[in-house]
Scaffold this motif. Structure first.
Motif, PDB file in Angstrom:
ATOM      1  N   ILE A   1      28.736  52.657  11.592  1.00  0.00           N
ATOM      2  CA  ILE A   1      28.323  54.060  11.533  1.00  0.00           C
ATOM      3  C   ILE A   1      27.020  54.271  12.297  1.00  0.00           C
ATOM      4  O   ILE A   1      26.869  55.244  13.050  1.00  0.00           O
ATOM      5  CB  ILE A   1      28.190  54.519  10.067  1.00  0.00           C
ATOM      6  N   LYS A   2      26.095  53.346  12.138  1.00  0.00           N
ATOM      7  CA  LYS A   2      24.818  53.478  12.823  1.00  0.00           C
ATOM      8  C   LYS A   2      24.998  53.400  14.333  1.00  0.00           C
ATOM      9  O   LYS A   2      24.357  54.145  15.092  1.00  0.00           O
ATOM     10  CB  LYS A   2      23.849  52.390  12.353  1.00  0.00           C
ATOM     11  N   MET A   3      25.875  52.498  14.808  1.00  0.00           N
ATOM     12  CA  MET A   3      26.152  52.420  16.243  1.00  0.00           C
ATOM     13  C   MET A   3      26.737  53.735  16.757  1.00  0.00           C
ATOM     14  O   MET A   3      26.313  54.252  17.792  1.00  0.00           O
ATOM     15  CB  MET A   3      27.129  51.282  16.532  1.00  0.00           C
ATOM     16  N   GLY A   4      27.717  54.239  16.035  1.00  0.00           N
ATOM     17  CA  GLY A   4      28.340  55.479  16.474  1.00  0.00           C
ATOM     18  C   GLY A   4      27.350  56.627  16.549  1.00  0.00           C
ATOM     19  O   GLY A   4      27.313  57.368  17.541  1.00  0.00           O
ATOM     20  N   GLU A   5      26.528  56.776  15.525  1.00  0.00           N
ATOM     21  CA  GLU A   5      25.570  57.877  15.504  1.00  0.00           C
ATOM     22  C   GLU A   5      24.480  57.704  16.563  1.00  0.00           C
ATOM     23  O   GLU A   5      23.979  58.684  17.120  1.00  0.00           O
ATOM     24  CB  GLU A   5      24.952  57.979  14.113  1.00  0.00           C
ATOM     25  N   THR A   6      24.111  56.454  16.847  1.00  0.00           N
ATOM     26  CA  THR A   6      23.060  56.190  17.826  1.00  0.00           C
ATOM     27  C   THR A   6      23.529  56.409  19.258  1.00  0.00           C
ATOM     28  O   THR A   6      22.805  56.988  20.078  1.00  0.00           O
ATOM     29  CB  THR A   6      22.547  54.744  17.666  1.00  0.00           C
ATOM     30  N   TYR A   7      24.724  55.970  19.566  1.00  0.00           N
ATOM     31  CA  TYR A   7      25.188  55.953  20.959  1.00  0.00           C
ATOM     32  C   TYR A   7      25.993  57.179  21.385  1.00  0.00           C
ATOM     33  O   TYR A   7      26.122  57.456  22.579  1.00  0.00           O
ATOM     34  CB  TYR A   7      26.080  54.733  21.192  1.00  0.00           C
ATOM     35  N   TYR A   8      26.564  57.909  20.442  1.00  0.00           N
ATOM     36  CA  TYR A   8      27.606  58.896  20.765  1.00  0.00           C
ATOM     37  C   TYR A   8      27.161  59.912  21.813  1.00  0.00           C
ATOM     38  O   TYR A   8      27.822  60.083  22.839  1.00  0.00           O
ATOM     39  CB  TYR A   8      28.033  59.598  19.488  1.00  0.00           C
ATOM     40  N   GLN A   9      26.063  60.595  21.594  1.00  0.00           N
ATOM     41  CA  GLN A   9      25.654  61.654  22.510  1.00  0.00           C
ATOM     42  C   GLN A   9      25.317  61.096  23.897  1.00  0.00           C
ATOM     43  O   GLN A   9      25.664  61.703  24.924  1.00  0.00           O
ATOM     44  CB  GLN A   9      24.464  62.426  21.938  1.00  0.00           C
ATOM     45  N   ASP A  10      24.676  59.947  23.934  1.00  0.00           N
ATOM     46  CA  ASP A  10      24.345  59.333  25.224  1.00  0.00           C
ATOM     47  C   ASP A  10      25.599  58.917  25.968  1.00  0.00           C
ATOM     48  O   ASP A  10      25.722  59.121  27.181  1.00  0.00           O
ATOM     49  CB  ASP A  10      23.433  58.127  25.001  1.00  0.00           C
ATOM     50  N   TYR A  11      26.555  58.348  25.256  1.00  0.00           N
ATOM     51  CA  TYR A  11      27.808  57.925  25.902  1.00  0.00           C
ATOM     52  C   TYR A  11      28.599  59.127  26.406  1.00  0.00           C
ATOM     53  O   TYR A  11      29.213  59.080  27.473  1.00  0.00           O
ATOM     54  CB  TYR A  11      28.660  57.137  24.915  1.00  0.00           C
ATOM     55  N   LEU A  12      28.598  60.207  25.636  1.00  0.00           N
ATOM     56  CA  LEU A  12      29.279  61.418  26.080  1.00  0.00           C
ATOM     57  C   LEU A  12      28.671  61.921  27.387  1.00  0.00           C
ATOM     58  O   LEU A  12      29.389  62.309  28.316  1.00  0.00           O
ATOM     59  CB  LEU A  12      29.186  62.507  25.012  1.00  0.00           C
ATOM     60  N   ALA A  13      27.351  61.904  27.477  1.00  0.00           N
ATOM     61  CA  ALA A  13      26.678  62.346  28.696  1.00  0.00           C
ATOM     62  C   ALA A  13      27.032  61.444  29.864  1.00  0.00           C
ATOM     63  O   ALA A  13      27.299  61.921  30.982  1.00  0.00           O
ATOM     64  CB  ALA A  13      25.170  62.363  28.475  1.00  0.00           C
ATOM     65  N   LYS A  14      27.068  60.146  29.646  1.00  0.00           N
ATOM     66  CA  LYS A  14      27.421  59.203  30.714  1.00  0.00           C
ATOM     67  C   LYS A  14      28.858  59.389  31.180  1.00  0.00           C
ATOM     68  O   LYS A  14      29.167  59.208  32.362  1.00  0.00           O
ATOM     69  CB  LYS A  14      27.238  57.766  30.228  1.00  0.00           C
ATOM     70  N   ALA A  15      29.750  59.748  30.261  1.00  0.00           N
ATOM     71  CA  ALA A  15      31.170  59.869  30.584  1.00  0.00           C
ATOM     72  C   ALA A  15      31.518  61.179  31.286  1.00  0.00           C
ATOM     73  O   ALA A  15      32.635  61.343  31.772  1.00  0.00           O
ATOM     74  CB  ALA A  15      32.002  59.736  29.312  1.00  0.00           C
ATOM     75  N   GLY A  16      30.582  62.131  31.341  1.00  0.00           N
ATOM     76  CA  GLY A  16      30.841  63.409  31.999  1.00  0.00           C
ATOM     77  C   GLY A  16      30.299  64.600  31.250  1.00  0.00           C
ATOM     78  O   GLY A  16      30.258  65.709  31.784  1.00  0.00           O
TER      79      GLY A  16
END
Length: 287
Positions: free
Chosen positions: A47-62
């Motif tokens: 859960i902590k990984m998902g909450e930490t990375y999600y917004q940044d990964y979304l930005a990287k993906a487009g």
């Protein structure tokens, strides 16, 4: 807190396009690798990984698709599927990503991303549902954290202090800020390029499980893989989390067809919420 054994399995990560992040292997931290296989993690780290990375990964993906109605439609479409997932306690979320790549991915902790190009290529709700269910399968089975724990991915975190990595890999406390920073790049490469053969098979099989629970026709569980095979023939060298060389798309279709024959088909037909709105915004091309 739910505990789950984590398996070693990924031999390496291949990023085949400049658009995908590339990461060089660092020096192996021997003490951490030696104990990694024995570690069992609960949901807290995921859960902590998902909450930490999600917004940044979304930005990287487009980036998130800039249309609230389209985002709401996808969330409505996915909600019955995430509600049928095995892991009820996860903070499930799904985001429509603005991207011309036919792909989708999932982060540990129940964070899903579906590219707009993929929605466009789905001709029926069954096709889109199969993709969502496949990504749920990775999360339900803890694949992300399982593959992070193998030796190759630990090696990519060579910049992390030995003490912090050894403590986390050894199960001493929850994942900390240093470990999250060191693993951000390797995890991003993993979710974009796909999991091990065994993990992909497990995620595919989960499509049938969730189709049964939600009333989708199990005979149509492989429909989107036929679309992938048409768009990306077996000879293609591209690798993403949906189409890859481990395993090949044709082999995955055969396994889904065999699995579908072993389970009953639903009597009714599913009319998922949000589908009509999505196809109005993302019509399927004629070719």
């Amino acid at each position: 807190m739910r505990r789950r054994s984590l398996l070693a399995g990924l031999a390496g990560i291949a990023a085949t396009s400049p658009a995908r992040a590339q990461f060089n292997l660092g020096n192996l931290i021997q003490s951490a690798v030696a104990i990694a296989g024995s570690y069992a993690s609960g949901e807290g780290d995921e859960i902590k990984m998902g909450e930490t990375y999600y917004q940044d990964y979304l930005a990287k993906a487009g980036g998130a698709y800039p249309d609230r109605n389209a985002q709401d439609a996808l969330k409505k479409f996915a909600q019955p599927l995430t509600a049928a997932a095995d892991r009820k306690g996860l903070p499930w979320d799904v985001t429509l990503v603005k991207s011309d790549q036919v792909n989708a991915w999932a982060l540990p902790g129940g964070k899903l991303a579906i590219n707009s190009a993929l929605v466009s290529r789905c001709r029926t709700p069954d096709e889109l549902a199969s993709v969502v269910c496949h990504e749920i399968g990775h999360v339900d089975n803890g694949h992300g954290l399982a593959q992070i724990r193998n030796q190759t991915l630990l090696a990519t975190a060579g910049a992390l202090g030995k003490e912090a990595l050894s403590a986390w890999a050894g199960g001493v406390g929850a994942i900390g800020a240093q470990a999250l920073t060191a693993l951000e790049g390797p995890l991003y490469a993993l979710i974009l390029t796909g999991y091990s053969r065994e993990h992909e098979y497990q995620a595919d099989a989960h499509i049938l499980t969730l189709f049964q629970r939600t009333g989708y026709d199990t005979d149509k569980a492989d429909d989107f893989f036929h679309t992938l095979l048409r768009l990306y023939p077996q000879s293609a060298t591209d690798t993403t989390s949906l189409f890859s060389t481990h395993p090949g798309t044709a082999e995955r279709i055969a396994r889904l067809e065999d699995g579908a024959r072993a389970v009953p088909r639903p009597e009714g037909s599913s009319k998922p919420p949000g589908w009509a709105e999505l196809k109005e915004r993302f019509p399927t091309p004629a070719t």
